[in-house]
Design a protein around this motif. Structure first.
Motif, PDB file in Angstrom:
ATOM      1  N   ILE A  94      28.013  53.361 112.737  1.00 29.92           N
ATOM      2  CA  ILE A  94      27.664  52.131 113.455  1.00 29.92           C
ATOM      3  C   ILE A  94      26.158  52.021 113.686  1.00 29.92           C
ATOM      4  CG2 ILE A  94      28.004  50.803 115.578  1.00 29.92           C
ATOM      5  CD1 ILE A  94      30.808  52.022 115.741  1.00 29.92           C
ATOM      6  N   PRO A  95      25.508  53.016 114.308  1.00 29.59           N
ATOM      7  CA  PRO A  95      24.058  52.882 114.490  1.00 29.59           C
ATOM      8  C   PRO A  95      23.289  52.831 113.182  1.00 29.59           C
ATOM      9  CG  PRO A  95      24.794  55.076 115.103  1.00 29.59           C
ATOM     10  CD  PRO A  95      26.025  54.248 114.932  1.00 29.59           C
ATOM     11  N   THR A  96      23.780  53.525 112.155  1.00 27.41           N
ATOM     12  CA  THR A  96      23.092  53.497 110.865  1.00 27.41           C
ATOM     13  C   THR A  96      23.088  52.091 110.285  1.00 27.41           C
ATOM     14  OG1 THR A  96      23.746  55.785 110.425  1.00 27.41           O
ATOM     15  CG2 THR A  96      23.058  54.456 108.541  1.00 27.41           C
ATOM     16  N   ILE A  97      24.251  51.438 110.285  1.00 27.04           N
ATOM     17  CA  ILE A  97      24.335  50.085 109.734  1.00 27.04           C
ATOM     18  C   ILE A  97      23.520  49.116 110.577  1.00 27.04           C
ATOM     19  CG2 ILE A  97      25.891  48.187 109.194  1.00 27.04           C
ATOM     20  CD1 ILE A  97      26.020  50.552 107.264  1.00 27.04           C
ATOM     21  N   ILE A  98      23.540  49.280 111.897  1.00 27.29           N
ATOM     22  CA  ILE A  98      22.759  48.398 112.774  1.00 27.29           C
ATOM     23  C   ILE A  98      21.274  48.497 112.429  1.00 27.29           C
ATOM     24  CG2 ILE A  98      21.970  48.017 115.150  1.00 27.29           C
ATOM     25  CD1 ILE A  98      24.774  48.785 116.087  1.00 27.29           C
ATOM     26  N   VAL A  99      20.783  49.719 112.298  1.00 27.05           N
ATOM     27  CA  VAL A  99      19.362  49.928 111.999  1.00 27.05           C
ATOM     28  C   VAL A  99      19.000  49.336 110.638  1.00 27.05           C
ATOM     29  CG1 VAL A  99      17.656  51.703 111.452  1.00 27.05           C
ATOM     30  CG2 VAL A  99      19.097  51.953 113.461  1.00 27.05           C
ATOM     31  N   LEU A 100      19.843  49.553 109.645  1.00 26.66           N
ATOM     32  CA  LEU A 100      19.549  49.034 108.310  1.00 26.66           C
ATOM     33  C   LEU A 100      19.645  47.513 108.270  1.00 26.66           C
ATOM     34  CD1 LEU A 100      21.384  51.693 106.087  1.00 26.66           C
ATOM     35  CD2 LEU A 100      18.938  51.521 106.597  1.00 26.66           C
ATOM     36  N   VAL A 101      20.572  46.928 109.028  1.00 23.54           N
ATOM     37  CA  VAL A 101      20.668  45.468 109.101  1.00 23.54           C
ATOM     38  C   VAL A 101      19.399  44.884 109.734  1.00 23.54           C
ATOM     39  CG1 VAL A 101      21.867  43.560 110.263  1.00 23.54           C
ATOM     40  CG2 VAL A 101      23.177  45.311 109.074  1.00 23.54           C
ATOM     41  N   VAL A 102      18.936  45.517 110.805  1.00 25.60           N
ATOM     42  CA  VAL A 102      17.687  45.076 111.444  1.00 25.60           C
ATOM     43  C   VAL A 102      16.535  45.121 110.449  1.00 25.60           C
ATOM     44  CG1 VAL A 102      15.967  45.721 113.181  1.00 25.60           C
ATOM     45  CG2 VAL A 102      18.389  45.681 113.782  1.00 25.60           C
ATOM     46  N   LEU A 159      15.745  46.663  98.262  1.00 29.48           N
ATOM     47  CA  LEU A 159      14.831  47.771  98.001  1.00 29.48           C
ATOM     48  C   LEU A 159      14.468  48.505  99.290  1.00 29.48           C
ATOM     49  CD1 LEU A 159      12.453  46.223  95.322  1.00 29.48           C
ATOM     50  CD2 LEU A 159      14.389  47.748  94.986  1.00 29.48           C
ATOM     51  N   GLN A 160      14.232  47.761 100.362  1.00 29.59           N
ATOM     52  CA  GLN A 160      13.910  48.403 101.636  1.00 29.59           C
ATOM     53  C   GLN A 160      15.086  49.212 102.168  1.00 29.59           C
ATOM     54  OE1 GLN A 160      11.906  46.027 104.631  1.00 29.59           O
ATOM     55  NE2 GLN A 160      11.029  44.685 103.088  1.00 29.59           N
ATOM     56  N   VAL A 161      16.291  48.666 102.028  1.00 34.13           N
ATOM     57  CA  VAL A 161      17.472  49.371 102.527  1.00 34.13           C
ATOM     58  C   VAL A 161      17.747  50.616 101.694  1.00 34.13           C
ATOM     59  CG1 VAL A 161      19.967  49.199 102.859  1.00 34.13           C
ATOM     60  CG2 VAL A 161      18.490  47.319 103.561  1.00 34.13           C
ATOM     61  N   VAL A 162      17.630  50.510 100.384  1.00 36.77           N
ATOM     62  CA  VAL A 162      17.852  51.666  99.514  1.00 36.77           C
ATOM     63  C   VAL A 162      16.897  52.803  99.878  1.00 36.77           C
ATOM     64  CG1 VAL A 162      17.540  52.506  97.152  1.00 36.77           C
ATOM     65  CG2 VAL A 162      18.861  50.448  97.569  1.00 36.77           C
ATOM     66  N   ALA A 163      15.642  52.461 100.097  1.00 38.69           N
ATOM     67  CA  ALA A 163      14.660  53.491 100.432  1.00 38.69           C
ATOM     68  C   ALA A 163      14.892  54.090 101.817  1.00 38.69           C
ATOM     69  CB  ALA A 163      13.251  52.905 100.352  1.00 38.69           C
ATOM     70  N   THR A 164      15.366  53.273 102.756  1.00 38.03           N
ATOM     71  CA  THR A 164      15.490  53.724 104.149  1.00 38.03           C
ATOM     72  C   THR A 164      16.863  54.312 104.449  1.00 38.03           C
ATOM     73  OG1 THR A 164      14.018  51.883 104.695  1.00 38.03           O
ATOM     74  CG2 THR A 164      15.020  53.027 106.533  1.00 38.03           C
ATOM     75  N   ALA A 165      17.861  54.040 103.603  1.00 37.83           N
ATOM     76  CA  ALA A 165      19.215  54.557 103.845  1.00 37.83           C
ATOM     77  C   ALA A 165      19.264  56.081 103.817  1.00 37.83           C
ATOM     78  CB  ALA A 165      20.189  53.980 102.820  1.00 37.83           C
ATOM     79  N   THR A 166      18.199  56.702 103.361  1.00 40.90           N
ATOM     80  CA  THR A 166      18.151  58.169 103.379  1.00 40.90           C
ATOM     81  C   THR A 166      18.218  58.713 104.805  1.00 40.90           C
ATOM     82  OG1 THR A 166      15.735  58.020 103.309  1.00 40.90           O
ATOM     83  CG2 THR A 166      16.861  58.354 101.218  1.00 40.90           C
ATOM     84  N   VAL A 167      17.828  57.892 105.803  1.00 41.83           N
ATOM     85  CA  VAL A 167      17.855  58.369 107.191  1.00 41.83           C
ATOM     86  C   VAL A 167      19.276  58.556 107.694  1.00 41.83           C
ATOM     87  CG1 VAL A 167      15.646  57.260 107.719  1.00 41.83           C
ATOM     88  CG2 VAL A 167      17.775  56.036 108.193  1.00 41.83           C
ATOM     89  N   ALA A 168      20.276  58.021 106.959  1.00 42.94           N
ATOM     90  CA  ALA A 168      21.665  58.212 107.367  1.00 42.94           C
ATOM     91  C   ALA A 168      22.017  59.699 107.426  1.00 42.94           C
ATOM     92  CB  ALA A 168      22.606  57.481 106.406  1.00 42.94           C
TER      93      ALA A 168
END
Length: 248
Positions: A94-102, A159-168
């Motif tokens: 839940i927090p991961t998707i929220i952060v990536l959506v933001v 592209l931004q989400v792909v690069a940042t999804a590593t924080v999951a």
């Protein structure tokens, strides 16, 4: 160069292409996080962007809001939300998707309203004079003409989400970031580089696909207008040359 050779050798090892920590599994997890995030963000941001672009309302507020969202620290927000929701695997999503959506909302919102605003007002006025409703103008006139810019916003967001999804992986989820987060404490820099390379390659592949889609969404009439001036100049040059030859 040895580090890259070792990283590519690691990727080419068949043992790393199976199991729960294999490349296909981590890639599928990464794509799942990205896809879910982008779909949710599109439903929110593109819908709002179409409304703002068509009506002109709340444009200043949306610009301020997107600037504020861009300034939010991703990892800090993720840590705060993870503490609030819990670090369990199910709750951590839940927090991961929220952060990536933001993270994905600003480029999607900007692409949507700027695309609608880029449509020639005379075209919109002509549609109104034909008796089209505001809803018909939006769906049959504005969106088709604005689609390349809307897809451009989607491209930037992906592209931004792909690069940042590593924080999951920071809060015990999967994805390609798992290679980086797991390898850093034990100083396995080859595996860290593997994770970075895989994320980069995934981003490049998605970039190429979305660029192709963006080009295909340009209306045929717009492509004709873009290519017609050079053709007219060539024809005019030929006509002038023919006239000059006849005069001589």
């Amino acid at each position: 160069m040895n580090a890259f050779a070792e990283a590519f050798a690691w990727i080419g090892d068949p043992s790393h292409w199976s199991g729960p920590d294999g490349i296909p599994t981590r890639l599928a997890e990464h794509l799942a996080y990205t896809g879910l995030t982008v779909v949710i963000a599109i439903l929110i941001a593109v819908t709002l962007g179409l409304y703002i672009g068509h009506t002109g309302r709340f444009r200043g507020a949306s610009i301020g809001a997107t600037s504020a969202l861009r300034a939010l620290p991703t990892l800090g927000l993720l840590t705060y939300l993870a503490i609030a929701f819990g670090f369990g695997i199910r709750l951590a999503l839940i927090p991961t998707i929220i952060v990536l959506v933001v993270l994905a909302i600003p480029p999607l919102l900007a692409g949507a309203y700027s695309g609608i605003e880029s449509v020639d007002p005379r075209t919109v006025d002509a549609a109104r004079s034909m008796g089209m409703t505001e809803w018909q103008i939006l769906w049959k006139v504005e969106i088709p003409l604005a689609l390349p810019l809307i897809i451009g916003g989607v491209r930037s967001a992906v592209l931004q989400v792909v690069a940042t999804a590593t924080v999951a992986a920071y809060i015990s989820l999967g994805g390609l970031g798992r290679y980086i987060i797991d390898a850093l404490p034990v100083r396995d820099y080859t595996k860290v580089l593997v994770g970075a390379l895989l994320v980069t390659l995934l981003a490049l592949v998605l970039e190429g696909i979305l660029i192709s889609i963006q080009r295909l969404t340009v209306p045929a009439g717009v492509r004709a207008i873009r290519t017609s001036p050079p053709l007219r100049r060539v024809r005019a040059t030929g006509q002038n040359a023919s006239a000059a030859s006849r005069a001589t």
